[in-house]
Write a protein that holds these residues in place. Structure first.
Motif, PDB file in Angstrom:
ATOM      1  N   THR A 161     -54.234  65.295  28.376  1.00 13.82           N
ATOM      2  CA  THR A 161     -54.022  65.961  27.085  1.00 13.82           C
ATOM      3  C   THR A 161     -52.557  66.074  26.704  1.00 13.82           C
ATOM      4  N   HIS A 172     -59.004  66.557  30.203  1.00 13.68           N
ATOM      5  CA  HIS A 172     -60.409  66.697  29.839  1.00 13.68           C
ATOM      6  C   HIS A 172     -61.231  65.851  30.811  1.00 13.68           C
ATOM      7  N   GLU A 193     -63.328  70.673  28.894  1.00 14.37           N
ATOM      8  CA  GLU A 193     -61.956  70.646  28.403  1.00 14.37           C
ATOM      9  C   GLU A 193     -60.997  71.437  29.299  1.00 14.37           C
ATOM     10  N   ASP A 194     -59.754  70.966  29.293  1.00 16.27           N
ATOM     11  CA  ASP A 194     -58.624  71.688  29.880  1.00 16.27           C
ATOM     12  C   ASP A 194     -58.832  72.060  31.347  1.00 16.27           C
TER      13      ASP A 194
END
Length: 223
Positions: A161, A172, A193-194
Motif C-alpha cells: 500500500t 493488503h 486490508e492493512d
C-alpha cells in the motif's frame, strides 16, 4: 534487481503452474519484462481497468497504467502499480474456472449473466493446475485443510500500500479462487486490508475464503 519472495528463489527451472502454486515473483517479473505493453492490453481484455458492470452506483474500474517505463511492467506483473476491485478479481477467478468466459456479474434474481466477448488465452489448463496446486500441494501458498475439503483452487496475493503504521509497512492480503475445481460452482475474492508486512494472503485471506466456500458447498451448490 528484482528479487523473489523467498531468499533463495524457487530453483533454476520453474513452470507456470509451479510459479502460481508457490507465488514465484521472479517468474512473473521475467514475464512482465518480456510482455511489456502487452501486459496492460491483456489485462484490459480480461476485464480490468473498467467497471465490471454489476449495476451499483459508483462502481470503480481500477487503473491499468499506460506508456510505462520498462521496470514498471516488471512490477505490474505481480500486481503492483495497478488497482483492481475484489469484484473484478472474483470475475477473473470465474473466467479461469469456466475455461475463458468473462461473465457480466449481476445482483438481481432472475437476471441472466451475459458473457462478454473475449477469447480465452492459451495455457488455461496450466493456470488451473497452478491454482489447484496452490491448495492441494503442501508447498502451495494456500495449503489449508478446509480449502482442500471444499476442493477449492486459487491464488494468494500480497499488495503493498505504501503506507505505514508505527513504522511497520502495511499491505493488503488477497485470495481469489473457485470451488469445486473439477466442476466449479462458486468464484470468490477476499481481501484483508492493512495487514502488517510479513503477513500474506495465505495467512489471513485464504482462511476467510475457506470458511465462505465451505458454507457455500454445504448449501448444496448454486443450482
Amino acid at each position: 534487481s528484482f528479487r523473489c519472495n523467498t531468499r533463495y528463489g524457487h530453483g533454476d527451472h520453474v513452470t507456470l503452474d509451479h510459479a502460481l502454486m508457490k507465488s514465484c515473483n521472479v517468474f512473473f517479473y521475467e514475464l512482465g519484462s518480456r510482455l511489456g505493453s502487452l501486459l496492460g492490453a491483456h489485462a484490459e481484455a480480461y476485464g480490468f481497468g473498467r467497471p465490471a458492470g454489476v449495476g451499483l452506483p459508483g462502481e470503480r474500474g481500477g487503473c491499468i497504467p499506460q506508456d510505462m517505463m520498462p521496470g514498471f511492467y516488471v512490477q505490474c506483473a505481480i500486481g503492483q502499480r495497478i488497482t483492481a476491485t475484489p469484484l473484478q478479481l472474483a470475475r477473473f477467478a470465474a473466467f479461469i474456472a469456466n475455461g475463458g468466459v468473462l461473465v457480466e456479474p449481476f445482483l438481481l434474481a432472475g437476471r441472466e449473466a451475459g458473457p462478454a466477448p473475449v477469447t480465452a488465452p492459451p495455457g488455461m489448463d496450466e493456470v488451473r493446475k497452478g491454482f489447484r496446486l496452490a491448495v492441494e500441494d503442501r508447498e502451495g501458498t494456500a495449503a489449508l485443510p478446509l480449502l482442500r475439503k471444499a476442493k477449492a483452487a486459487g491464488k494468494t496475493g500480497t499488495a503493498e500500500t505504501g503506507r505505514k503504521a508505527g513504522g511497520v509497512s502495511l499491505n493488503h492480503a488477497w485470495f481469489i479462487g473457485y470451488a469445486p475445481h473439477d466442476s466449479p460452482e462458486f468464484a470468490i475474492a477476499v481481501v484483508v486490508e492493512d495487514v502488517p508486512h510479513g503477513v500474506h494472503g495465505g495467512d489471513v485471506a485464504a482462511p476467510v475464503a475457506a470458511e465462505i466456500l465451505a458454507a457455500c458447498m454445504a448449501s448444496g451448490g448454486s443450482r
